[in-house]
Design a protein around this motif. Structure first.
Motif, short mmCIF file in Angstrom:
data_model
loop_
_atom_site.label_atom_id
_atom_site.label_comp_id
_atom_site.label_asym_id
_atom_site.label_seq_id
_atom_site.Cartn_x
_atom_site.Cartn_y
_atom_site.Cartn_z
N UNK A 44 0.84 -1.20 0.00
CA UNK A 44 0.00 0.00 0.00
C UNK A 44 0.88 1.25 0.00
N UNK A 45 1.95 1.22 0.80
CA UNK A 45 2.87 2.35 0.83
C UNK A 45 3.51 2.56 -0.54
N UNK A 46 3.90 1.46 -1.18
CA UNK A 46 4.50 1.55 -2.52
C UNK A 46 3.52 2.14 -3.52
N UNK A 47 2.27 1.69 -3.46
CA UNK A 47 1.24 2.18 -4.38
C UNK A 47 1.03 3.67 -4.17
N UNK A 48 0.95 4.08 -2.90
CA UNK A 48 0.74 5.49 -2.58
C UNK A 48 1.91 6.35 -3.03
N UNK A 49 3.11 5.89 -2.71
CA UNK A 49 4.32 6.63 -3.09
C UNK A 49 4.44 6.72 -4.61
N UNK A 50 4.20 5.59 -5.28
CA UNK A 50 4.30 5.57 -6.73
C UNK A 50 3.29 6.48 -7.41
N UNK A 51 2.05 6.48 -6.91
CA UNK A 51 1.01 7.33 -7.49
C UNK A 51 1.33 8.80 -7.30
N UNK A 52 1.73 9.15 -6.07
CA UNK A 52 2.07 10.54 -5.79
C UNK A 52 3.29 10.99 -6.59
N UNK A 53 4.30 10.10 -6.67
CA UNK A 53 5.51 10.44 -7.41
C UNK A 53 5.22 10.62 -8.89
N UNK A 54 4.29 9.82 -9.42
CA UNK A 54 3.94 9.94 -10.84
C UNK A 54 3.38 11.32 -11.15
N UNK A 55 2.57 11.85 -10.25
CA UNK A 55 2.03 13.21 -10.43
C UNK A 55 3.16 14.23 -10.48
N UNK A 56 4.12 14.11 -9.56
CA UNK A 56 5.25 15.03 -9.55
C UNK A 56 6.15 14.86 -10.76
N UNK A 57 6.32 13.61 -11.21
CA UNK A 57 7.18 13.34 -12.36
C UNK A 57 6.59 13.95 -13.64
N UNK A 58 5.27 13.85 -13.79
CA UNK A 58 4.61 14.44 -14.96
C UNK A 58 4.82 15.95 -14.98
N UNK A 189 16.68 20.87 -8.50
CA UNK A 189 15.35 20.79 -9.11
C UNK A 189 15.27 19.62 -10.08
N UNK A 190 16.34 19.40 -10.84
CA UNK A 190 16.39 18.26 -11.76
C UNK A 190 16.50 16.94 -11.03
N UNK A 191 17.24 16.93 -9.91
CA UNK A 191 17.38 15.70 -9.11
C UNK A 191 16.03 15.27 -8.56
N UNK A 192 15.29 16.21 -7.98
CA UNK A 192 14.00 15.90 -7.39
C UNK A 192 13.04 15.36 -8.45
N UNK A 193 12.98 16.02 -9.61
CA UNK A 193 12.08 15.59 -10.68
C UNK A 193 12.45 14.21 -11.19
#
Length: 266
Positions: A44-58, A189-193
């Motif tokens: 569940x943690x992985x799913x949450x982290x992955x979903x949130x990270x995907x929003x930031x990555x986009x 900024x590039x590292x975080x993205x």
């Protein structure tokens, strides 16, 4: 449900502000706050982290900040080695997993408390001279110079990140961000993205592996995941207005407190 919402928003907020650390708070939130086991909390943690990270990555891709070739290489190796971590997670006793997670949180806190030199400048280039780092950006094209050393370095980072991600249910940003700062001349900024893109891809593979092993996400887990996405959106909005050192000190303090709680429970 309310606790799941609050914990999810906080996790997403941390991930959006720092590009790391969200996953390392997600598991304790589910274990200590909601009473789940480590093996229940990890997917569940992985799913949450992955979903949130995907929003930031986009968002990072939209602004041209993601080093997508490097992200894909790290994620590919992470995908290969993540099932190995998942396998060990199901073989080790719960107390050992909690102990490992607590020690990991202490390590992250110590790293965050260390005062690091800030790389100023409007571009995405650091101030390292050519040859000082394993992976250097070409000053004319702005892209990595893909030497054998650079490729091997990023591949090794992906392998380690994949194992840790599968074992403890974390996205791996706490490894990727400091490694990029140490091994490349990319600006923060590039590292975080880039970190967010890697986290989203590796987490996706980990979730698929967990589902294949018979894990399912209940309603509380779904609320936590949705709240983490909301937190990510908020974090991305306010990240540029928060002093980096304040974020580091605050996050490190939380890590130490939570690590102590995890050790006590273990």
């Amino acid at each position: 449900m309310l606790l799941a919402s609050v914990f999810g928003v906080v996790m997403g907020l941390v991930l959006g502000l720092t590009g790391a650390g969200g996953g390392i708070l997600a598991v304790p939130a589910l274990v200590l706050g909601l009473g789940w086991s480590m093996t229940q909390a990890a997917p569940v943690a992985l799913f949450a982290v992955g979903s949130a990270a995907a929003v930031g990555a986009i968002d990072g891709l939209h602004h041209g900040l993601v080093r997508y070739r490097a992200a894909l290489l790290i994620a590919l190796l992470g995908a290969v080695f993540s099932p190995l971590g998942i396998y060990f997670a199901h073989q080790l006793p719960e107390k050992i997993l909690m102990l490992l997670f607590s020690l990991l949180m202490v390590m992250v806190a110590v790293r965050m408390l260390r005062r690091e030199r800030q790389d100023a400048g409007p571009s995405d280039h650091g101030h390292a001279n050519w040859g000082q780092k394993n992976c250097m950006l070409d000053q004319q094209t702005g892209r990595f110079s893909w030497t054998a050393k650079c490729t091997a370095t990023l591949a090794a980072l992906g392998a380690v990140t994949g194992v840790v991600s599968g074992l403890l249910g974390v996205g791996g940003g706490f490894l990727i961000v400091p490694a990029f700062k140490q091994l490349t001349d990319v600006q923060m900024r590039g590292i975080v993205a880039t970190s967010l893109m890697v986290i989203s891809l590796i987490s996706l593979i980990g979730v698929i592996g967990a589902f294949h092993a018979g894990v399912f996400i209940n309603a509380t887990g779904a609320v936590f995941i949705f709240a983490s996405i909301v937190g990510m959106l908020i974090g991305r909005k306010i990240a540029s207005h928060m002093p980096a050192r304040v974020l580091q000190l605050g996050f490190a303090s939380v890590c130490l407190v939570v690590a102590g709680c995890m050790l006590f429970r273990a």
